[in-house]
Every structure is written in C-alpha cells, then in structure tokens.
Design a protein around this motif. Sequence first.
Motif, PDB file in Angstrom:
ATOM      1  N   ARG A  88     -15.224  38.731 -10.659  1.00 20.22           N
ATOM      2  CA  ARG A  88     -16.151  39.966 -11.579  1.00 20.22           C
ATOM      3  C   ARG A  88     -15.534  41.051 -12.827  1.00 20.22           C
ATOM      4  N   GLU A  89     -15.580  41.814 -12.820  1.00 18.47           N
ATOM      5  CA  GLU A  89     -14.631  42.819 -14.398  1.00 18.47           C
ATOM      6  C   GLU A  89     -13.323  42.467 -13.562  1.00 18.47           C
ATOM      7  N   ASN A  90     -13.417  41.733 -15.553  1.00 14.31           N
ATOM      8  CA  ASN A  90     -11.732  42.044 -15.611  1.00 14.31           C
ATOM      9  C   ASN A  90     -11.114  40.068 -15.083  1.00 14.31           C
ATOM     10  N   SER A  91     -12.322  39.294 -15.104  1.00 17.05           N
ATOM     11  CA  SER A  91     -12.187  38.257 -14.611  1.00 17.05           C
ATOM     12  C   SER A  91     -11.204  38.246 -13.495  1.00 17.05           C
TER      13      SER A  91
END
Length: 235
Positions: A88-91
Amino acid sequence: MLKDNFLAWMKEGNVSIPSFLLSHYKRMGLSELEFMVLLHIQHFNEKGNTFPTPDQISDRMNVDSSECSSLLRRLIQKGFLQIKEEYRENSILFEMYSLEPLYDKLVQFFLKVQNEKETSQVKVEVENEESLYTVFEKEFGRPLSPFECETLAMWMEDEHHFTMIKAALKEAVISGKLNFRYIDRILFEWKKNGIRTPDQAKSHGQKFRLHNRRDKKQEIPQVSKTVPFYNWLEQ
C-alpha cells in the motif's frame, strides 16, 4: 435523543450473508464457530479492518483468543480463508484476510447441489414414465402397442404432467370408453379449458357427466297415456 440513537444504529450498517451459505454451511464442512469467525472477518473487512487479530475477533465471541487462533488456522487449512499480502502507501507490505476461497467453494457447492437436483429430477421423471406405462397396461389388461407407446410418450412431451395423464385414463375408465383416442380428446379439452390439476379434472368430469345425463333424459320421448274408448252402443 431517540432519533439520534436510531440514526447511530442505522449507521452501523448490516452484514449481507448469501442465503445459500446460511442454509448449506454445515454440508460444506463448516462448524457454527468457524462460520461465525468468517462472518466477523467479513464485518471487520467492511469496516476497514482487513486483518483483525484473534483478540479482536474473540472479543465478539464466546471463545478465548487461543481458540480463535485455532479456528483461523483451521479455516485456512480447510481452504475457506486465505492470508494475502499487498503493498500500500509508502510501499509498506500489509497482510489481509481474503474470503475469496470461501466464495469459490460456495459457487462450486452451489453447482454441485444444482446438479444433484437435476439428476434427482431426471430420476423421478424416468420412474414416473415407467409407472405410467405400467398403469396403462394394467387398465388395458394387455401390453401397449408400439403406436400406443408412442402416443403416451407424445403426451408426456406435450406438457401433460403424468398425474393429468393418469387422471384422463381414470376418466376414460369411468366413462366406459377405454381407448387412446378418447383419452387424447380428454387431454385436449382439459388443456383448452385451462384444467391443470387432478381435482379440477375430477370436478370437470362430474359436471360433464351430469350434463350428459340431463341431455339424455330430455331426448327420451314422452309416452302419452291414452284412455281406451269403449263404444257402449255396440253392446
């Protein structure tokens, strides 16, 4: 205050459960506790929590965290639940519970049940067909001819239910006209008049025979009673 509480309750939402799953989870190999765990996971997912902990789930159930962990492992081993990973966000890698295996099994089991129903229906139809030939041969007191067998098969293909064919045979026996042409005429009249059940056929037959008896009575010539004339002058 009451209105606010009601609105708050409505905002909690509902959990949608396929009725087929509710009716067949036992046959699919799920216990009541396993079934409830799956429902709670679905509810958590709908609320945005895709990976609830055993503690969070057990807080809603009458089982402790340890037993809840065992239930989760068992559901994964039996192929009803899956842990997926996604970035998800920020890997950042996240884990989540997926109910896709459950719904895959549900679809497969639904198809299996439908196939069982169709097989059972075919079996019933074959048994009815065999019993129908037996009933006709018993009433006629002889084996049916190839033409009569073909006629009987044609009736069954022409949307005539086997119960109505039996009813037509009974009507022919009552009327003393035991032949296939008369039975075919009965079925044709019933279909034309929208008669679809044995009870409707019985009522229609009684009215028909009563009407025929009245017509026959009216056709009987009235014999006039004449008083013989005696000629007294010839005495």
